[in-house]
Design a protein around this motif. Structure first.
Motif, short mmCIF file in Angstrom:
data_model
loop_
_atom_site.label_atom_id
_atom_site.label_comp_id
_atom_site.label_asym_id
_atom_site.label_seq_id
_atom_site.Cartn_x
_atom_site.Cartn_y
_atom_site.Cartn_z
N LYS A 235 48.26 33.24 24.23
CA LYS A 235 47.23 32.49 24.95
C LYS A 235 47.63 32.21 26.40
O LYS A 235 47.17 31.24 27.01
N ARG A 236 48.47 33.06 26.95
CA ARG A 236 48.84 32.98 28.36
C ARG A 236 47.85 33.86 29.14
O ARG A 236 48.18 34.89 29.71
N TYR A 237 46.60 33.43 29.12
CA TYR A 237 45.51 34.29 29.57
C TYR A 237 45.58 34.61 31.06
O TYR A 237 45.30 35.74 31.46
N ASP A 238 45.93 33.65 31.89
CA ASP A 238 45.96 33.91 33.33
C ASP A 238 47.03 34.95 33.69
O ASP A 238 46.79 35.83 34.53
N GLU A 239 48.19 34.85 33.05
CA GLU A 239 49.24 35.83 33.31
C GLU A 239 48.83 37.22 32.83
O GLU A 239 49.06 38.23 33.51
N ALA A 240 48.22 37.26 31.66
CA ALA A 240 47.75 38.54 31.12
C ALA A 240 46.69 39.14 32.03
O ALA A 240 46.68 40.35 32.31
N LEU A 241 45.77 38.29 32.50
CA LEU A 241 44.68 38.77 33.35
C LEU A 241 45.22 39.36 34.65
O LEU A 241 44.76 40.42 35.10
N ALA A 242 46.22 38.71 35.25
CA ALA A 242 46.78 39.20 36.51
C ALA A 242 47.37 40.60 36.33
O ALA A 242 47.19 41.48 37.18
N LEU A 268 40.01 39.30 27.45
CA LEU A 268 40.56 38.17 28.20
C LEU A 268 39.46 37.31 28.81
O LEU A 268 39.50 36.07 28.74
N TYR A 269 38.47 37.96 29.41
CA TYR A 269 37.39 37.18 29.99
C TYR A 269 36.59 36.45 28.91
O TYR A 269 36.13 35.32 29.12
N ARG A 270 36.48 37.07 27.75
CA ARG A 270 35.78 36.38 26.66
C ARG A 270 36.59 35.17 26.20
O ARG A 270 36.03 34.10 25.92
N ALA A 271 37.91 35.33 26.12
CA ALA A 271 38.77 34.20 25.73
C ALA A 271 38.70 33.07 26.74
O ALA A 271 38.84 31.90 26.38
N LEU A 272 38.45 33.43 28.00
CA LEU A 272 38.35 32.42 29.06
C LEU A 272 36.94 31.85 29.19
O LEU A 272 36.67 31.02 30.05
N GLY A 273 36.03 32.28 28.30
CA GLY A 273 34.66 31.77 28.31
C GLY A 273 33.79 32.37 29.40
O GLY A 273 32.72 31.82 29.70
N GLN A 274 34.19 33.50 29.96
CA GLN A 274 33.42 34.15 31.03
C GLN A 274 32.71 35.38 30.45
O GLN A 274 33.12 36.52 30.64
N GLU A 275 31.63 35.11 29.73
CA GLU A 275 30.95 36.16 28.97
C GLU A 275 30.35 37.22 29.87
O GLU A 275 30.34 38.41 29.51
N GLU A 276 29.85 36.84 31.01
CA GLU A 276 29.26 37.83 31.91
C GLU A 276 30.30 38.86 32.37
O GLU A 276 30.03 40.07 32.38
N ARG A 277 31.51 38.37 32.71
CA ARG A 277 32.58 39.29 33.10
C ARG A 277 33.03 40.13 31.91
O ARG A 277 33.34 41.31 32.05
#
Length: 290
Positions: A235-242, A268-277
């Protein structure tokens, strides 16, 4: 679409040695097996008997990479009557590809029958035995690294990975040493599946370092992908996203796209709640797979 482990298998398993006058590895384009087949067929002209046989095993492999497993076995069946007079390398490669035609990361679940798994197991073990006797260390490691694919138990998979690493450590052959990256990746993958995320990250770091030393840019990216995938588990989403966004840019700079990267960005964007992305990357992934 193959798993990321499957892609590593596809790229890494061609690190085997060759006594050919023809450089088999130079003829491979791992992302385009149909082109590789054309190159192998062209190389048949004027090649010696054993060279032709080894080229035929690689043609069979290109079919397996395209999930045409029956066609792969048809090619290998043509070689079977000649094995008694063939070199040790021919025989090893024959059994390796026969095993892969029955079990590989590309096989869908419906083809992973008990009979096919046992055929693969017997073929890989025979390939290892022959390679060990002939001191073809890289091919012996190739056979060992295939054994986790015929094991359902995670501990047994790890045992085969460890055996392959021990074999690598005792070998003095340079082409055998090129297996460190793929083997470390496989160990990391097994640890990730067991929930040992820190252990997995350590193995992926070793895998990445081995690929860097060898100048294998694509495989370095795969190691980075595996790190990011493990970060998602943690759940280290920001690091994974980068990391995944960096990989997307790297592929785009070459005019390409990696569906595995796009799929992870979707997750990752879905996990972050950014469904459009997330939907944006789902569409990009589908386009890249066409």
């Amino acid at each position: 679409m193959p798993s990321r482990l499957g892609l590593v298998f596809l790229l890494g398993a061609l690190a085997a040695p060759t006594a050919l006058a023809i450089d088999v590895d130079a003829l491979w384009d791992h992302r385009r097996p149909e082109l590789s087949e054309q190159r192998f067929r062209a190389a048949l002209d004027g090649a010696g008997a054993d060279d032709q046989r080894i080229l035929q095993t690689q043609i069979a492999r290109t079919y397996g990479m395209r999930r045409e497993f029956a066609k792969a076995r048809e090619v290998l069946a043509q070689l079977e009557p000649t094995l008694a007079s063939a070199s040790a390398e021919v025989r090893v490669r024959y059994f390796l590809e026969l095993g892969r035609s029955h079990r590989s990361p590309l096989h869908p679940p419906e083809l992973r029958t008990p009979a096919s798994v046992e055929q693969a197991r017997a073929s890989f073990l025979r390939a290892f035995e022959l390679a060990q006797q002939a001191r073809l260390d890289a091919l012996a490691i190739d056979a060992l690294h295939m054994m986790p694919f015929v094991e359902a138990d995670a501990d047994r998979q790890m045992e085969w990975n460890d055996k392959a690493l021990r074999y690598l450590a005792q070998s003095t052959q340079a082409d055998a040493k090129s297996w460190e990256g793929p083997l470390r990746n496989n160990v990391g993958h097994a640890k990730r599946l067991k929930g040992d995320y820190e252990g997995a990250l350590g193995e992926f770091a070793l895998s990445r370092a081995a690929y860097e030393r060898a100048g294998r840019v694509t495989d370095v990216r795969i190691a980075d992908w595996m790190v990011a995938r493990t970060y998602r588990d943690q759940k280290r989403y920001d690091e994974a996203l980068a990391i995944q966004l960096g990989l997307e840019r790297a592929w785009a700079a070459e005019g390409s796209a990696d569906p595995h990267v796009l799929q992870e960005l979707e997750h990752l964007y879905r996990a972050l709640g950014q469904e459009e992305r997330a939907q944006h990357y789902a569409s990009k992934r589908k386009a890249a797979q066409r």
